[in-house]
Write a protein that holds these residues in place. Structure first.
Motif, short mmCIF file in Angstrom:
data_model
loop_
_atom_site.label_atom_id
_atom_site.label_comp_id
_atom_site.label_asym_id
_atom_site.label_seq_id
_atom_site.Cartn_x
_atom_site.Cartn_y
_atom_site.Cartn_z
N LEU A 195 -19.39 -93.03 -20.80
CA LEU A 195 -18.30 -92.24 -21.28
C LEU A 195 -17.78 -92.94 -22.45
CD1 LEU A 195 -17.37 -89.27 -21.34
CD2 LEU A 195 -15.64 -90.19 -19.58
N MET A 196 -17.47 -94.49 -21.84
CA MET A 196 -16.99 -95.20 -23.10
C MET A 196 -17.70 -95.46 -24.29
SD MET A 196 -14.72 -98.00 -20.82
CE MET A 196 -15.85 -98.44 -19.54
N ARG A 198 -19.91 -93.27 -25.34
CA ARG A 198 -20.22 -92.29 -26.45
C ARG A 198 -18.91 -92.14 -26.94
NH1 ARG A 198 -20.80 -87.48 -22.57
NH2 ARG A 198 -20.38 -88.85 -20.74
N ALA A 199 -17.69 -92.37 -26.31
CA ALA A 199 -16.33 -92.27 -26.89
C ALA A 199 -16.42 -93.54 -28.26
CB ALA A 199 -15.27 -92.70 -26.25
N ARG A 201 -19.24 -94.25 -29.84
CA ARG A 201 -20.28 -93.38 -30.78
C ARG A 201 -19.35 -92.62 -31.86
NH1 ARG A 201 -24.08 -89.66 -28.04
NH2 ARG A 201 -21.94 -88.41 -28.13
N VAL A 205 -12.47 -96.65 -33.99
CA VAL A 205 -10.96 -97.12 -34.04
C VAL A 205 -10.38 -96.64 -32.94
CG1 VAL A 205 -8.85 -96.82 -35.35
CG2 VAL A 205 -11.03 -97.18 -36.54
N ALA A 206 -10.43 -95.25 -32.39
CA ALA A 206 -9.92 -94.84 -31.31
C ALA A 206 -10.43 -95.41 -30.15
CB ALA A 206 -10.20 -93.18 -31.47
N ALA A 207 -11.63 -95.78 -30.08
CA ALA A 207 -12.10 -96.32 -28.85
C ALA A 207 -11.48 -97.64 -28.55
CB ALA A 207 -13.76 -96.46 -28.93
N ARG A 208 -11.43 -98.49 -29.49
CA ARG A 208 -10.87 -99.71 -29.43
C ARG A 208 -9.33 -99.52 -28.97
NH1 ARG A 208 -12.89 -104.25 -33.50
NH2 ARG A 208 -12.43 -105.65 -31.93
N ALA A 209 -8.68 -98.54 -29.63
CA ALA A 209 -7.21 -98.28 -29.26
C ALA A 209 -7.10 -98.05 -28.14
CB ALA A 209 -6.78 -97.43 -30.46
N SER A 210 -8.14 -97.24 -27.37
CA SER A 210 -8.05 -96.88 -25.87
C SER A 210 -8.58 -97.99 -25.01
CB SER A 210 -8.95 -95.63 -25.70
OG SER A 210 -8.63 -94.51 -26.71
N ALA A 211 -8.35 -99.16 -25.59
CA ALA A 211 -8.76 -100.55 -24.87
C ALA A 211 -10.37 -100.50 -24.49
CB ALA A 211 -8.02 -100.55 -23.50
N ILE A 212 -11.47 -100.12 -25.05
CA ILE A 212 -12.66 -100.11 -24.91
C ILE A 212 -13.18 -101.42 -25.51
CG2 ILE A 212 -14.86 -99.02 -25.11
CD1 ILE A 212 -13.67 -96.25 -25.10
N ASN A 213 -13.99 -102.27 -24.73
CA ASN A 213 -14.38 -103.22 -25.60
C ASN A 213 -15.79 -102.85 -25.90
OD1 ASN A 213 -15.90 -105.69 -25.82
ND2 ASN A 213 -14.72 -106.92 -24.29
N ARG A 216 -18.94 -104.86 -25.20
CA ARG A 216 -19.58 -104.98 -23.75
C ARG A 216 -20.21 -103.77 -23.35
NH1 ARG A 216 -15.01 -106.95 -19.53
NH2 ARG A 216 -14.70 -104.47 -19.54
N GLU B 74 -8.56 -104.00 -28.66
CA GLU B 74 -8.73 -103.46 -27.06
C GLU B 74 -7.92 -104.43 -26.14
OE1 GLU B 74 -11.51 -104.18 -29.17
OE2 GLU B 74 -12.10 -106.00 -28.51
N ALA B 77 -4.36 -103.17 -26.58
CA ALA B 77 -4.13 -102.12 -25.94
C ALA B 77 -3.58 -102.17 -24.48
CB ALA B 77 -5.44 -101.08 -26.01
N PHE B 91 -12.56 -88.22 -29.78
CA PHE B 91 -13.90 -88.21 -29.34
C PHE B 91 -14.42 -86.81 -29.65
CE2 PHE B 91 -12.11 -91.75 -26.82
CZ PHE B 91 -12.22 -92.70 -27.97
N LEU B 94 -17.00 -85.27 -27.03
CA LEU B 94 -16.39 -85.25 -25.62
C LEU B 94 -15.62 -84.15 -25.24
CD1 LEU B 94 -16.16 -89.03 -25.10
CD2 LEU B 94 -18.23 -87.78 -25.32
#
Lengths: 355, 253
Positions: A195-196, A198-199, A201, A205-213, A216, B74, B77, B91, B94
Motif C-alpha cells: 500500500l505504501m 502504491r501510494a 507511485r 510528495v504526499a507519500a514522503r509527507a506521510s512519512a513513507i520512506n 525502502r 519522511e 513527518a 493517492f 487508492l
C-alpha cells in the motif's frame, strides 16, 4: 457479512489461480506441442507476475528483470548439472557446487536467493533514482548481466551452453509455482508495504509527507520481485535443459514487458491476463508462419510476422487502451463488482457538479 | 516562551534563482499563523523548506527546540510536523480508507492507528460516505479534506496547510476552515497556513505574516492588521518603507 468481507479480500488471487488452473487442465489434454507452449507460458507467468510486484506497484518500469531470471537460471543449473560435466566445463565454481549435485527444489530456491541478493546490491544503488533514470539503470544492469554471463567462461560456460540440466518441469509443476507467485504477489499488494509503495507511485510528495520512506519500500518490492523472477529462471533452466546467456536478453525482455503492458500495469489481473493474451497472439502467429494447408496450397506468413504482429498488438493497445486490457482493475465476482462501480459512478456524477 | 517552530534567516535557492532570502518567522504552540503573499512570493518554498522538500542554503529551522534536517521529509513527518501539500495531493487509485490508513502507518501500534482512523473519520462525514471510492474520483473539496485527514493520521502537533482554498468554491473553503478551527480546539493542533488572499484569513488567524520576494514584509496579529491597509501595502510592495518601519504598530494606529 464479516465473513463475506474477509473472503472478498482474496477473491482476486483465487479467481486468477482457478482460471489458470482451468487453462492448464485444458492444455494438458492437448498434444506435446501444446504442452510445451503451455509450460512456457506458465513459467513466463511466474516471471511476469514477479516483475509486476515491482513494476506494477512502484510504477517504475524495469528493463532489467530478465537479468534476474538469468541469475536464477544459472544458479539453479549450477546445483543440478552432473558433477562430471561441471568439473570439466565449469572449473571456476566453488568445490561444493562443482562436486555436488543438489535436489531441484533446493536449486531453484538457491537461484531465487541469489537473484534477491543481487537485487539488494543493485537496488540499494538505483532505488534512489526516479522515473526514467531508474529504468535506464535497470537496462544497464541487464547489459552487465548479459556480458558477465556470456564471458565468464569458467563459471557460466561463456557463449557455449550449459547442457544436461534435468528437465523436470511439467505443466503442473509450472502451474503450482505460477499459482504461488500470484498468491504472494497479491499478498504483497494488499500488505502495508504494498500500500505504501502504491501510494508513492501515485504521488511522491504526499507519500514522503506521510512519512513513507520511498527508497525502502521500493527496495523491498524490488528484492521480492527479483526472487520470484529468479524462481522463474530456475524453472526455465529445468524446462529447457540447456542454458545460454543470450536467451535472457532483449527479445525476452521485450516480450515480458509487452505482457505486462498489454494486460495493464496497474493490476495483478493485468499481469496474468497479459501473459495469456500475448502467448495466444504469439502462438497463432507462429502457427501461421509455419503455414496452414488449405487443400493443395499452403498459406503462410513470411518469417518475422510474429514480432511484427506482436508490435502491432502492442501499438493498438497503447492507442485504444493505454492503461491495458484491465485498465488497472482487479478481477472480482461479477455480482459484487457491478453494484459497486454503479454506486460509485452514480455518487460521482451526483456530487460532481456540486463543486 | 520559545516558539514551537522557528525559522531564522532561511535562504533557499533554485539554481540561480533566490526563492527565500533570509526569511524568519515563528509559530507558537496552539496558534494559527497565516502566511500570505502573491504568487511566487515564496510561501510554498517556505513550507517545503520546513517539511524537508528542498535543500536549505543558509539559516536554521527549529521545531520544538531541535534543528530539522533538510531533504528528509519522511523523517520530519515522524517528528509531529505534517505538511498538507498544495493542490490536493491524494493517492488517486487508492480508496479513501487506504489514503487515510497510510497516514497512520508511522504510528507504532495498529490499535492506536485504528483508533486514529475512527477519530479522523469523525471530522469528515463527507469522506465517510465515500469510504471505498478511489480518491481520484472525489470532488476537489473532498480531496482537500482527505489530504488534511491523512496529515492528521500521522499524529502531528503542527500541521502546515499549503493553500487550502486553491481552486475551491467559497462555500467549500469555509467548510475546510471550520474543520481546521475545530481541529485546533479539539486536537490542540498548531497550524501554519498559506493563502494568497487575506480576507478570510483575518477571521481565522491569530497572527499573519506577509511575504513577498522571498522575505517577510510585514507581520502582526490579526487584530492589528484588521483594516487590511497595511497588508495591501506590503502585499503589493508599494510603500515598502511602511513594512520596514515596524509595521505592526504602524498598522494598528
Amino acid at each position: 457479512m464479516r465473513f463475506h468481507r474477509s473472503l472478498h479480500g482474496f477473491v482476486t488471487p483465487l479467481v486468477l489461480i482457478a482460471s489458470v488452473a482451468l487453462i492448464t487442465f485444458l492444455g494438458v489434454l492437448g498434444g506435446d506441442q501444446v504442452k510445451t507452449s503451455l509450460t512456457e507460458m506458465l513459467i513466463r507467468m511466474v516471471v511476469v507476475v514477479g516483475m509486476w510486484v515491482f513494476v506494477g506497484n512502484s510504477g517504475v518500469i524495469s528493463f532489467g528483470h530478465v537479468g534476474f531470471m538469468c541469475v536464477g537460471a544459472y544458479a539453479a543449473a549450477w546445483a543440478t548439472v552432473d558433477p562430471n560435466w561441471k568439473s570439466i566445463m565449469l572449473t571456476g565454481l566453488p568445490d561444493w557446487l562443482q562436486n555436488g549435485q543438489y535436489p531441484i527444489p533446493f536449486a531453484i530456491m538457491g537461484g531465487a536467493v541469489l537473484a534477491a541478493a543481487v537485487a539488494v546490491l543493485l537496488g540499494g544503488a538505483i532505488m534512489r533514482l526516479s522515473g526514467i533514470a531508474a529504468s535506464i539503470a535497470t537496462f544497464a544492469f541487464l547489459m552487465i548481466v548479459n556480458s558477465v554471463y556470456s564471458n565468464w567462461d569458467a563459471v557460466t560456460g561463456g557463449t557455449s551452453s550449459i547442457i544436461g540440466i534435468p528437465t523436470v518441469v511439467t505443466p503442473w509443476v509450472a502451474f503450482t509455482l505460477a499459482a504461488g507467485a500470484i498468491f504472494v504477489a497479491y499478498a504483497f499488494k494488499v500488505s502495508r508495504y504494498g500500500l505504501m509503495l502504491r501510494a508513492s507511485r501515485e504521488d511522491e510528495v504526499a507519500a514522503r509527507a506521510s512519512a513513507i520512506n520511498i527508497v525502502r519500500v521500493r527496495l523491498a518490492a524490488f528484492v521480492l520481485s527479483a526472487a520470484i523472477v529468479g524462481i522463474g529462471g530456475g524453472l526455465w533452466a529445468h524446462f529447457l535443459g540447456v542454458l545460454t546467456a543470450d536467451t535472457f536478453y532483449l527479445s525476452l525482455s521485450f516480450i515480458t514487458l509487452a505482457m505486462l503492458v498489454v494486460g495493464g500495469l496497474g493490476s495483478l489481473t493485468g499481469a496474468v491476463l497479459g501473459v495469456v493474451v500475448v502467448t495466444i497472439v504469439v502462438e497463432v502467429l507462429r502457427a501461421l508462419e509455419g503455414g496452414i494447408a488449405l487443400g493443395k496450397i499452403t498459406l503462410s506468413l513470411p518469417p518475422g510476422s510474429q514480432e511484427i504482429g506482436l508490435g502491432v498488438v502492442l501499438a493498438l493497445i497503447m492507442i485504444f487502451r493505454p492503461s491495458g486490457l484491465t485498465r488497472g482493475r482487479e478481477v472480482l465476482w461479477p455480482r459484487r463488482r457491478s453494484p459497486m462501480t454503479e454506486v460509485s459512478t452514480k455518487t460521482a456524477t451526483a456530487l460532481g457538479p456540486g463543486e | 516562551m520559545t516558539a514551537m517552530l522557528a525559522l531564522a534567516d532561511v535562504e533557499v535557492r533554485y539554481g540561480r534563482l533566490v526563492a527565500l532570502r533570509g526569511l524568519s518567522l515563528e509559530v507558537g504552540q496552539g496558534e494559527i499563523v497565516c502566511l500570505i503573499g502573491p504568487n511566487g512570493a515564496g510561501k510554498s518554498t517556505t513550507m517545503a523548506a520546513i517539511a524537508g522538500g528542498v535543500a536549505r542554503v543558509a539559516g536554521s529551522i527549529r521545531f520544538e527546540g531541535t534543528e530539522l534536517p533538510a531533504r528528509k521529509p519522511e523523517r520530519i513527518a515522524r517528528l509531529g510536523l505534517s505538511l498538507v501539500p498544495e493542490g490536493r495531493h491524494v493517492f488517486g487509485t487508492l480508496t479513501v480508507e487506504e489514503n487515510l490508513r497510510i497516514g497512520g502507518y508511522m504510528r507504532p501500534n495498529a490499535r492506536e492507528s485504528a483508533a486514529a482512523l475512527e477519530r479522523v473519520a469523525g471530522y469528515f462525514p463527507k469522506l465517510k460516505e465515500r469510504w471505498r471510492a478511489p480518491a481520484g474520483r472525489l470532488s476537489g473539496g473532498e480531496q482537500q479534506m482527505l489530504s488534511i485527514g491523512r496529515a492528521l493520521m500521522t499524529n502531528p502537533r503542527l500541521v502546515m496547510v499549503d493553500e487550502p482554498s486553491l481552486g475551491l468554491a467559497p462555500l467549500i473553503v469555509d467548510t475546510v476552515y471550520e474543520i481546521l478551527l475545530e481541529l485546533r480546539e479539539r486536537e490542540g493542533l498548531t497550524l501554519l497556513i498559506n493563502e494568497q488572499s487575506s480576507h478570510r484569513i483575518l477571521r481565522f488567524a491569530d497572527r499573519i505574516y506577509v511575504i513577498r520576494n522571498g522575505a517577510i514584509q510585514l507581520h502582526g496579529t490579526a487584530d492589528e492588521l484588521r483594516d487590511g491597509e497595511a497588508i495591501k501595502a506590503a502585499y503589493f510592495g508599494f510603500g515598502a518603507s511602511v513594512a520596514q518601519a515596524g509595521a505592526p504598530s504602524g498598522a494598528a494606529a
